[in-house]
Motif scaffolding. Structure first.
Motif, PDB file in Angstrom:
ATOM      1  N   GLY A   7      -3.832  47.426  77.177  1.00 41.86           N
ATOM      2  CA  GLY A   7      -3.427  48.665  77.819  1.00 41.86           C
ATOM      3  C   GLY A   7      -1.977  48.729  78.265  1.00 41.86           C
ATOM      4  N   ASP A   8      -1.219  47.632  78.073  1.00 46.62           N
ATOM      5  CA  ASP A   8       0.201  47.650  78.442  1.00 46.62           C
ATOM      6  C   ASP A   8       0.987  48.544  77.486  1.00 46.62           C
ATOM      7  OD1 ASP A   8      -0.353  45.808  80.404  1.00 46.62           O
ATOM      8  OD2 ASP A   8       1.009  44.261  79.646  1.00 46.62           O
ATOM      9  N   ALA A   9       2.087  49.100  77.972  1.00 54.20           N
ATOM     10  CA  ALA A   9       2.978  49.879  77.106  1.00 54.20           C
ATOM     11  C   ALA A   9       3.575  48.947  76.061  1.00 54.20           C
ATOM     12  CB  ALA A   9       4.085  50.535  77.926  1.00 54.20           C
ATOM     13  N   MET A  10       3.614  49.398  74.827  1.00 52.21           N
ATOM     14  CA  MET A  10       4.187  48.591  73.752  1.00 52.21           C
ATOM     15  C   MET A  10       5.668  48.910  73.646  1.00 52.21           C
ATOM     16  SD  MET A  10       1.158  48.396  70.960  1.00 52.21           S
ATOM     17  CE  MET A  10       1.666  46.773  70.424  1.00 52.21           C
ATOM     18  N   THR A  11       6.439  47.933  73.177  1.00 51.81           N
ATOM     19  CA  THR A  11       7.881  48.115  73.035  1.00 51.81           C
ATOM     20  C   THR A  11       8.276  47.936  71.582  1.00 51.81           C
ATOM     21  OG1 THR A  11       8.275  45.783  73.535  1.00 51.81           O
ATOM     22  CG2 THR A  11       8.367  47.304  75.381  1.00 51.81           C
ATOM     23  N   ALA A  12       9.403  48.521  71.223  1.00 53.40           N
ATOM     24  CA  ALA A  12       9.907  48.381  69.857  1.00 53.40           C
ATOM     25  C   ALA A  12      10.359  46.938  69.624  1.00 53.40           C
ATOM     26  CB  ALA A  12      11.076  49.336  69.618  1.00 53.40           C
ATOM     27  N   THR A  13      10.096  46.427  68.437  1.00 52.94           N
ATOM     28  CA  THR A  13      10.569  45.091  68.085  1.00 52.94           C
ATOM     29  C   THR A  13      12.088  45.126  67.969  1.00 52.94           C
ATOM     30  OG1 THR A  13      10.211  45.599  65.748  1.00 52.94           O
ATOM     31  CG2 THR A  13       8.457  44.388  66.891  1.00 52.94           C
ATOM     32  N   ARG A  14      12.694  43.953  67.994  1.00 49.68           N
ATOM     33  CA  ARG A  14      14.166  43.887  67.914  1.00 49.68           C
ATOM     34  C   ARG A  14      14.726  44.616  66.704  1.00 49.68           C
ATOM     35  NH1 ARG A  14      16.435  40.562  71.608  1.00 49.68           N
ATOM     36  NH2 ARG A  14      15.187  38.881  72.438  1.00 49.68           N
ATOM     37  N   ASP A  15      14.039  44.493  65.560  1.00 50.17           N
ATOM     38  CA  ASP A  15      14.550  45.158  64.353  1.00 50.17           C
ATOM     39  C   ASP A  15      14.130  46.623  64.273  1.00 50.17           C
ATOM     40  OD1 ASP A  15      11.874  45.046  63.635  1.00 50.17           O
ATOM     41  OD2 ASP A  15      12.177  43.655  61.969  1.00 50.17           O
ATOM     42  N   GLY A  16      13.289  47.071  65.224  1.00 48.40           N
ATOM     43  CA  GLY A  16      12.905  48.480  65.302  1.00 48.40           C
ATOM     44  C   GLY A  16      11.891  48.932  64.278  1.00 48.40           C
ATOM     45  N   THR A  17      11.331  48.024  63.486  1.00 47.64           N
ATOM     46  CA  THR A  17      10.407  48.443  62.429  1.00 47.64           C
ATOM     47  C   THR A  17       8.988  48.692  62.923  1.00 47.64           C
ATOM     48  OG1 THR A  17       9.925  46.147  61.862  1.00 47.64           O
ATOM     49  CG2 THR A  17      11.681  47.244  60.617  1.00 47.64           C
ATOM     50  N   THR A  18       8.619  48.103  64.052  1.00 41.91           N
ATOM     51  CA  THR A  18       7.261  48.278  64.545  1.00 41.91           C
ATOM     52  C   THR A  18       7.231  48.098  66.062  1.00 41.91           C
ATOM     53  OG1 THR A  18       4.944  47.690  64.181  1.00 41.91           O
ATOM     54  CG2 THR A  18       6.549  45.876  64.126  1.00 41.91           C
ATOM     55  N   LEU A  19       6.043  47.916  66.612  1.00 44.46           N
ATOM     56  CA  LEU A  19       5.873  47.765  68.055  1.00 44.46           C
ATOM     57  C   LEU A  19       5.228  46.426  68.372  1.00 44.46           C
ATOM     58  CD1 LEU A  19       4.429  51.309  68.835  1.00 44.46           C
ATOM     59  CD2 LEU A  19       6.761  50.509  69.266  1.00 44.46           C
ATOM     60  N   GLU A  20       5.436  45.965  69.613  1.00 41.04           N
ATOM     61  CA  GLU A  20       4.805  44.729  70.038  1.00 41.04           C
ATOM     62  C   GLU A  20       4.312  44.854  71.476  1.00 41.04           C
ATOM     63  OE1 GLU A  20       7.434  41.351  70.277  1.00 41.04           O
ATOM     64  OE2 GLU A  20       9.036  42.572  71.107  1.00 41.04           O
ATOM     65  N   CYS A  21       3.279  44.070  71.770  1.00 41.43           N
ATOM     66  CA  CYS A  21       2.787  43.931  73.129  1.00 41.43           C
ATOM     67  C   CYS A  21       3.402  42.648  73.671  1.00 41.43           C
ATOM     68  CB  CYS A  21       1.260  43.835  73.148  1.00 41.43           C
ATOM     69  SG  CYS A  21       0.616  43.438  74.789  1.00 41.43           S
ATOM     70  N   VAL A  22       4.236  42.762  74.695  1.00 40.17           N
ATOM     71  CA  VAL A  22       4.917  41.592  75.241  1.00 40.17           C
ATOM     72  C   VAL A  22       3.918  40.644  75.888  1.00 40.17           C
ATOM     73  CG1 VAL A  22       6.636  40.804  76.928  1.00 40.17           C
ATOM     74  CG2 VAL A  22       7.091  42.824  75.540  1.00 40.17           C
ATOM     75  N   ARG A  23       3.022  41.173  76.719  1.00 38.85           N
ATOM     76  CA  ARG A  23       2.066  40.313  77.406  1.00 38.85           C
ATOM     77  C   ARG A  23       1.202  39.531  76.424  1.00 38.85           C
ATOM     78  NH1 ARG A  23      -2.891  41.775  81.424  1.00 38.85           N
ATOM     79  NH2 ARG A  23      -2.687  43.776  80.423  1.00 38.85           N
ATOM     80  N   GLY A  24       0.741  40.181  75.374  1.00 41.18           N
ATOM     81  CA  GLY A  24      -0.133  39.528  74.412  1.00 41.18           C
ATOM     82  C   GLY A  24       0.591  38.851  73.275  1.00 41.18           C
ATOM     83  N   ASN A  25       1.937  38.955  73.255  1.00 39.21           N
ATOM     84  CA  ASN A  25       2.735  38.388  72.175  1.00 39.21           C
ATOM     85  C   ASN A  25       2.166  38.823  70.823  1.00 39.21           C
ATOM     86  OD1 ASN A  25       4.871  36.864  71.131  1.00 39.21           O
ATOM     87  ND2 ASN A  25       3.572  35.063  70.904  1.00 39.21           N
ATOM     88  N   MET A  26       1.832  40.109  70.728  1.00 37.90           N
ATOM     89  CA  MET A  26       1.202  40.652  69.523  1.00 37.90           C
ATOM     90  C   MET A  26       2.096  41.729  68.918  1.00 37.90           C
ATOM     91  SD  MET A  26      -2.376  42.772  69.103  1.00 37.90           S
ATOM     92  CE  MET A  26      -1.719  44.294  69.775  1.00 37.90           C
ATOM     93  N   GLU A  27       2.529  41.464  67.703  1.00 34.27           N
ATOM     94  CA  GLU A  27       3.321  42.439  66.966  1.00 34.27           C
ATOM     95  C   GLU A  27       2.398  43.171  66.004  1.00 34.27           C
ATOM     96  OE1 GLU A  27       6.836  42.210  63.684  1.00 34.27           O
ATOM     97  OE2 GLU A  27       7.159  41.081  65.539  1.00 34.27           O
ATOM     98  N   LEU A  28       2.487  44.496  65.994  1.00 32.55           N
ATOM     99  CA  LEU A  28       1.677  45.280  65.072  1.00 32.55           C
ATOM    100  C   LEU A  28       2.273  45.219  63.678  1.00 32.55           C
ATOM    101  CD1 LEU A  28       1.033  48.568  67.105  1.00 32.55           C
ATOM    102  CD2 LEU A  28      -0.509  46.619  66.832  1.00 32.55           C
ATOM    103  N   SER A  29       1.424  45.165  62.670  1.00 32.88           N
ATOM    104  CA  SER A  29       1.916  45.306  61.307  1.00 32.88           C
ATOM    105  C   SER A  29       2.432  46.737  61.162  1.00 32.88           C
ATOM    106  CB  SER A  29       0.805  45.035  60.301  1.00 32.88           C
ATOM    107  OG  SER A  29      -0.190  46.043  60.393  1.00 32.88           O
ATOM    108  N   VAL A  30       3.263  46.966  60.179  1.00 33.19           N
ATOM    109  CA  VAL A  30       3.803  48.307  59.954  1.00 33.19           C
ATOM    110  C   VAL A  30       2.653  49.274  59.646  1.00 33.19           C
ATOM    111  CG1 VAL A  30       5.311  49.693  58.475  1.00 33.19           C
ATOM    112  CG2 VAL A  30       6.051  47.435  59.244  1.00 33.19           C
TER     113      VAL A  30
END
Length: 186
Positions: A7-30
């Motif tokens: 439920g945390d707000a997701m943030t843009a990855t450094r390269d801006g291609t997708t989003l990640e959950c910082v708390r869960g260290n989970m990057e979404l696939s495109v």
């Protein structure tokens, strides 16, 4: 958009291609990001219902609120379902279970002891005396270090007992104010 696993707000990855959950260290696939945006943000289509029971705790990617897990996974606010994406979220998007131990407000170097951090943590949270923690600095860089948690004694005993967190091998320069300490719990 919000993480469907915590439920945390997701943030843009450094390269801006997708989003990640910082708390869960989970990057979404495109592809996952595109599916979640299409269903929960742009609302261009509804998710396909799978029609079987799922377990676990899920959160709406659109509002961040808890979803109802019954005959599918549904948001009570927007009525949208997560069903068609649950399998991919479970199998392809691991979410680390961790919690933020503290945010550094001050730190003191003590010769022969290391770096003592403020604030401490409630003594009830000091379940282990030595921990491996991840430092998340304000600039986004990270490091994994060893932390020692020590319950300090005072006379008279305070109403609330606190534990001190101490890091070895880390200097004040390595640990700016605002650095977050994250603890893996699973």
């Amino acid at each position: 958009m919000f993480c469907p696993k915590c439920g945390d707000a997701m943030t843009a990855t450094r390269d801006g291609t997708t989003l990640e959950c910082v708390r869960g260290n989970m990057e979404l696939s495109v592809a996952m990001r595109a599916g979640l945006v299409e269903i929960f943000v742009e609302r261009r289509r509804s998710a396909k219902r799978v029609g079987h029971r799922f377990g676990g705790e899920w959160f709406c990617p659109g509002c961040g609120g808890p979803m109802i897990v019954d005959d599918g996974v549904q948001c009570p606010r927007c009525s949208e379902h997560l069903d068609e994406l649950v399998y991919q979220l479970v199998e392809l998007h691991p979410h680390r279970v961790r919690r933020r131990l503290l945010v550094v407000e001050e730190r003191f170097e003590i010769a022969g002891r290391g770096l003592v951090l403020m604030p401490g943590v409630p003594a009830g949270e000091a379940t282990r005396s030595e921990l491996s923690v991840e430092l998340l600095r304000p600039d986004g860089t990270t490091a994994v270090v060893r932390a020692h948690v020590e319950i300090t004694f005072a006379v008279p005993l305070p109403k609330e007992r606190w534990a001190t967190v101490r890091l070895e091998g880390v200097t004040k320069a390595d640990l700016p104010i605002g650095t977050e300490l994250w603890l893996d719990e699973g």
